[in-house]
Motif scaffolding. Structure first.
Motif, PDB file in Angstrom:
ATOM      1  N   GLU A  80       0.890  -1.472  -0.067  1.00 33.11           N
ATOM      2  CA  GLU A  80      -0.024  -0.110  -0.021  1.00 33.11           C
ATOM      3  C   GLU A  80       0.862   1.300   0.064  1.00 33.11           C
ATOM      4  OE1 GLU A  80      -3.686   2.149   2.816  1.00 33.11           O
ATOM      5  OE2 GLU A  80      -1.493   1.204   3.792  1.00 33.11           O
ATOM      6  N   THR A  81       0.527   2.093  -0.861  1.00 33.41           N
ATOM      7  CA  THR A  81       1.150   3.260  -0.967  1.00 33.41           C
ATOM      8  C   THR A  81       0.133   4.541  -0.932  1.00 33.41           C
ATOM      9  OG1 THR A  81       2.893   2.448  -2.537  1.00 33.41           O
ATOM     10  CG2 THR A  81       2.660   4.995  -2.377  1.00 33.41           C
ATOM     11  N   ARG A  82       0.659   5.309   0.139  1.00 35.02           N
ATOM     12  CA  ARG A  82      -0.581   6.357   0.376  1.00 35.02           C
ATOM     13  C   ARG A  82       0.172   7.614   0.077  1.00 35.02           C
ATOM     14  NH1 ARG A  82      -3.157   5.005   6.392  1.00 35.02           N
ATOM     15  NH2 ARG A  82      -3.811   3.045   5.914  1.00 35.02           N
ATOM     16  N   TYR A  83      -0.664   8.706  -0.394  1.00 31.80           N
ATOM     17  CA  TYR A  83      -0.462  10.025  -0.786  1.00 31.80           C
ATOM     18  C   TYR A  83      -1.083  11.061  -0.221  1.00 31.80           C
ATOM     19  CZ  TYR A  83       1.360   7.342  -4.809  1.00 31.80           C
ATOM     20  OH  TYR A  83       1.732   6.012  -5.671  1.00 31.80           O
ATOM     21  N   SER A  84      -0.708  12.253  -0.187  1.00 29.61           N
ATOM     22  CA  SER A  84      -1.465  13.475   0.203  1.00 29.61           C
ATOM     23  C   SER A  84      -2.563  13.529  -0.708  1.00 29.61           C
ATOM     24  CB  SER A  84      -0.765  14.505   0.625  1.00 29.61           C
ATOM     25  OG  SER A  84       0.284  14.251   1.449  1.00 29.61           O
ATOM     26  N   PHE A  85      -4.001  14.157  -0.398  1.00 25.43           N
ATOM     27  CA  PHE A  85      -4.713  14.669  -1.364  1.00 25.43           C
ATOM     28  C   PHE A  85      -3.975  15.934  -2.011  1.00 25.43           C
ATOM     29  CE2 PHE A  85      -8.364  12.648   0.322  1.00 25.43           C
ATOM     30  CZ  PHE A  85      -9.160  12.445  -0.717  1.00 25.43           C
ATOM     31  N   PRO A  86      -4.129  16.291  -3.417  1.00 24.24           N
ATOM     32  CA  PRO A  86      -3.532  17.124  -4.103  1.00 24.24           C
ATOM     33  C   PRO A  86      -4.379  18.535  -3.728  1.00 24.24           C
ATOM     34  CG  PRO A  86      -4.343  15.412  -5.661  1.00 24.24           C
ATOM     35  CD  PRO A  86      -4.955  14.947  -4.252  1.00 24.24           C
ATOM     36  N   GLU A  87      -3.396  19.586  -3.631  1.00 16.73           N
ATOM     37  CA  GLU A  87      -3.627  20.860  -3.223  1.00 16.73           C
ATOM     38  C   GLU A  87      -3.546  21.876  -4.015  1.00 16.73           C
ATOM     39  OE1 GLU A  87      -1.542  22.109   0.242  1.00 16.73           O
ATOM     40  OE2 GLU A  87      -2.393  20.284   1.491  1.00 16.73           O
ATOM     41  N   GLY A  88      -4.730  22.624  -4.342  1.00 13.46           N
ATOM     42  CA  GLY A  88      -4.675  23.741  -5.468  1.00 13.46           C
ATOM     43  C   GLY A  88      -4.702  23.216  -6.934  1.00 13.46           C
ATOM     44  N   GLU A  89      -4.649  24.240  -7.757  1.00 16.38           N
ATOM     45  CA  GLU A  89      -5.005  23.833  -9.200  1.00 16.38           C
ATOM     46  C   GLU A  89      -3.736  23.441 -10.056  1.00 16.38           C
ATOM     47  OE1 GLU A  89      -7.889  23.601 -10.536  1.00 16.38           O
ATOM     48  OE2 GLU A  89      -8.697  23.820  -8.473  1.00 16.38           O
ATOM     49  N   ALA A  90      -2.611  23.614  -9.361  1.00 15.98           N
ATOM     50  CA  ALA A  90      -1.288  23.613 -10.220  1.00 15.98           C
ATOM     51  C   ALA A  90      -0.944  22.118 -10.137  1.00 15.98           C
ATOM     52  CB  ALA A  90      -0.029  24.191  -9.417  1.00 15.98           C
ATOM     53  N   GLU A  91      -0.508  21.545 -11.536  1.00 12.97           N
ATOM     54  CA  GLU A  91      -0.111  20.173 -11.745  1.00 12.97           C
ATOM     55  C   GLU A  91       1.431  19.927 -11.193  1.00 12.97           C
ATOM     56  OE1 GLU A  91      -0.362  18.815 -15.662  1.00 12.97           O
ATOM     57  OE2 GLU A  91      -2.507  19.440 -15.866  1.00 12.97           O
ATOM     58  N   GLN A  92       1.199  18.961 -10.493  1.00 11.64           N
ATOM     59  CA  GLN A  92       2.564  18.690  -9.661  1.00 11.64           C
ATOM     60  C   GLN A  92       2.516  17.127  -9.240  1.00 11.64           C
ATOM     61  OE1 GLN A  92       3.300  20.728  -6.140  1.00 11.64           O
ATOM     62  NE2 GLN A  92       0.996  21.220  -5.731  1.00 11.64           N
ATOM     63  N   PRO A  93       3.601  16.483  -9.339  1.00  7.76           N
ATOM     64  CA  PRO A  93       3.515  14.962  -8.564  1.00  7.76           C
ATOM     65  C   PRO A  93       3.067  14.987  -7.588  1.00  7.76           C
ATOM     66  CG  PRO A  93       5.839  15.418  -9.661  1.00  7.76           C
ATOM     67  CD  PRO A  93       5.091  16.883  -9.470  1.00  7.76           C
ATOM     68  N   MET A  94       2.115  13.718  -7.019  1.00  2.00           N
ATOM     69  CA  MET A  94       1.543  13.469  -5.946  1.00  2.00           C
ATOM     70  C   MET A  94       2.601  13.134  -4.887  1.00  2.00           C
ATOM     71  SD  MET A  94      -1.832  11.733  -6.907  1.00  2.00           S
ATOM     72  CE  MET A  94      -2.657  11.809  -5.255  1.00  2.00           C
ATOM     73  N   ARG A  95       2.445  13.519  -3.526  1.00  2.00           N
ATOM     74  CA  ARG A  95       3.584  13.420  -2.566  1.00  2.00           C
ATOM     75  C   ARG A  95       3.156  12.184  -1.957  1.00  2.00           C
ATOM     76  NH1 ARG A  95       3.950  14.642   3.039  1.00  2.00           N
ATOM     77  NH2 ARG A  95       1.980  15.712   2.990  1.00  2.00           N
ATOM     78  N   VAL A  96       4.325  11.271  -1.720  1.00  2.00           N
ATOM     79  CA  VAL A  96       4.123   9.981  -0.933  1.00  2.00           C
ATOM     80  C   VAL A  96       4.176  10.250   0.483  1.00  2.00           C
ATOM     81  CG1 VAL A  96       4.920   7.665  -0.509  1.00  2.00           C
ATOM     82  CG2 VAL A  96       4.905   8.716  -2.816  1.00  2.00           C
ATOM     83  N   ASN A 136      -4.041  11.084 -11.108  1.00  2.00           N
ATOM     84  CA  ASN A 136      -2.625  10.889 -11.648  1.00  2.00           C
ATOM     85  C   ASN A 136      -1.506  11.123 -11.112  1.00  2.00           C
ATOM     86  OD1 ASN A 136      -0.485  11.382 -13.642  1.00  2.00           O
ATOM     87  ND2 ASN A 136      -1.951  11.726 -15.144  1.00  2.00           N
ATOM     88  N   PRO A 137      -0.650  10.105 -10.812  1.00  2.00           N
ATOM     89  CA  PRO A 137       0.450  10.372  -9.810  1.00  2.00           C
ATOM     90  C   PRO A 137       1.494  11.507 -10.150  1.00  2.00           C
ATOM     91  CG  PRO A 137       0.998   8.421 -10.897  1.00  2.00           C
ATOM     92  CD  PRO A 137      -0.806   8.728 -11.361  1.00  2.00           C
ATOM     93  N   GLU A 138       1.386  11.746 -11.753  1.00  2.00           N
ATOM     94  CA  GLU A 138       2.556  12.901 -12.182  1.00  2.00           C
ATOM     95  C   GLU A 138       1.885  14.090 -12.003  1.00  2.00           C
ATOM     96  OE1 GLU A 138       5.388  11.797 -12.859  1.00  2.00           O
ATOM     97  OE2 GLU A 138       4.863   9.737 -12.252  1.00  2.00           O
ATOM     98  N   THR A 139       0.672  14.477 -12.224  1.00  2.00           N
ATOM     99  CA  THR A 139      -0.120  15.783 -12.017  1.00  2.00           C
ATOM    100  C   THR A 139      -1.106  15.976 -11.012  1.00  2.00           C
ATOM    101  OG1 THR A 139      -1.912  15.120 -13.368  1.00  2.00           O
ATOM    102  CG2 THR A 139      -0.031  15.393 -14.679  1.00  2.00           C
ATOM    103  N   GLY A 140      -1.354  14.876 -10.307  1.00  2.00           N
ATOM    104  CA  GLY A 140      -2.450  15.133  -9.189  1.00  2.00           C
ATOM    105  C   GLY A 140      -3.799  15.226  -9.670  1.00  2.00           C
ATOM    106  N   LYS A 141      -4.056  15.506 -11.198  1.00  2.00           N
ATOM    107  CA  LYS A 141      -5.421  15.511 -11.658  1.00  2.00           C
ATOM    108  C   LYS A 141      -6.239  14.369 -11.193  1.00  2.00           C
ATOM    109  CE  LYS A 141      -4.791  19.631 -13.173  1.00  2.00           C
ATOM    110  NZ  LYS A 141      -5.353  20.717 -12.388  1.00  2.00           N
ATOM    111  N   LYS A 142      -7.420  14.652 -10.904  1.00  2.00           N
ATOM    112  CA  LYS A 142      -8.449  13.325 -10.650  1.00  2.00           C
ATOM    113  C   LYS A 142      -9.480  13.276 -11.602  1.00  2.00           C
ATOM    114  CE  LYS A 142     -11.694  16.071  -7.658  1.00  2.00           C
ATOM    115  NZ  LYS A 142     -12.336  16.219  -6.390  1.00  2.00           N
ATOM    116  N   SER A 143      -9.953  12.116 -11.823  1.00  2.00           N
ATOM    117  CA  SER A 143     -11.217  12.057 -12.515  1.00  2.00           C
ATOM    118  C   SER A 143     -12.080  10.856 -12.080  1.00  2.00           C
ATOM    119  CB  SER A 143     -10.700  11.285 -13.774  1.00  2.00           C
ATOM    120  OG  SER A 143     -10.017  10.143 -13.724  1.00  2.00           O
ATOM    121  N   HIS A 144     -13.368  10.993 -12.326  1.00  2.00           N
ATOM    122  CA  HIS A 144     -14.434  10.257 -11.581  1.00  2.00           C
ATOM    123  C   HIS A 144     -14.503   9.068 -12.380  1.00  2.00           C
ATOM    124  CE1 HIS A 144     -18.755   9.350 -10.046  1.00  2.00           C
ATOM    125  NE2 HIS A 144     -18.001   9.445  -9.094  1.00  2.00           N
TER     126      HIS A 144
END
Length: 216
Positions: A127-143, A194-202
């Protein structure tokens, strides 16, 4: 192709997914009933009232035995994993057996504001846990963390703890038991990230591969 008597599991062990066990005492059935009893009737506990520690202890107390749950463990090597319904509890939860294909796993996902308990029934899962993405800027998700759970270990996850992905790094199928309350993902889907951008899709349809041991 569904993993059945013919496929990989037979070569790895006496277990054959899809084969119904016939035994006198089945502690897995006892666990299902104990979880249902802990959640109460349909007019009973909501997800805000559940005692997560008690539910965790119930799962921890069960010593996995393949013959007791394998009728629910329908896998498909073409998928990362399959979701197999075992029980819908009091209508405010669902209990699933997930079968994880070798060297595959889930995308990063949330849990639709639900509690999630995971017990390893066979093999190991990472299991790898990540922080929820913050803001609108695309950035890799933080483990936040990464942990390997071994057979019989139990993990708890909820959206306030972040989002996660689960991965079977082994060369054989792994199996886990999941309790979700409320069953929001089954009803309304979830978000993947998306782990590289933090963008989410439903993802609207997080349905079942099988229900009560029968492929859908």
């Amino acid at each position: 192709m569904a993993v059945g008597i013919v496929r990989t599991m037979a070569a790895a062990s006496p277990l054959a997914f899809g084969y119904k066990a016939r035994i006198d005492t089945n502690r897995f059935e006892g666990l299902v009933l104990a979880l249902k009893d802990a959640l109460g009737p349909s007019s009973g506990l909501t997800s805000d009232d559940v005692d997560v520690e008690h539910l965790t202890r119930l799962m921890q107390d069960y010593d996995t035995k393949e013959r007791e749950w394998m009728e629910f463990a329908l896998g498909d090597e073409s998928r990362g994993y399959t979701r197999n319904l075992v029980d819908e509890g009091n209508g405010k939860s669902n209990l699933l057996v997930l079968v994880w294909s070798p060297s595959k796993g889930s995308p990063i996902h949330d849990h639709g504001n639900a509690h999630c308990l995971m017990k390893i029934l066979r093999g190991n899962l990472t299991e790898t846990r990540y922080s929820f993405p913050e803001g609108e800027a695309e950035q890799p998700m933080r483990v936040i963390s990464e942990k390997v759970y071994a057979e019989n270990e139990v993990a708890y996850m909820a959206d306030e703890l972040g989002v996660h992905r689960v991965w079977n790094q082994g060369s054989d199928f792994a199996v886990s038991l999941h309790l979700y309350t409320p069953p929001n993902v089954a009803k309304g889907g979830c978000h993947i990230f998306n782990p590289e951008t933090g963008k989410k899709s439903h993802v609207k349809n997080c349905g079942y591969y099988s229900a009560y041991g029968k492929k859908l």
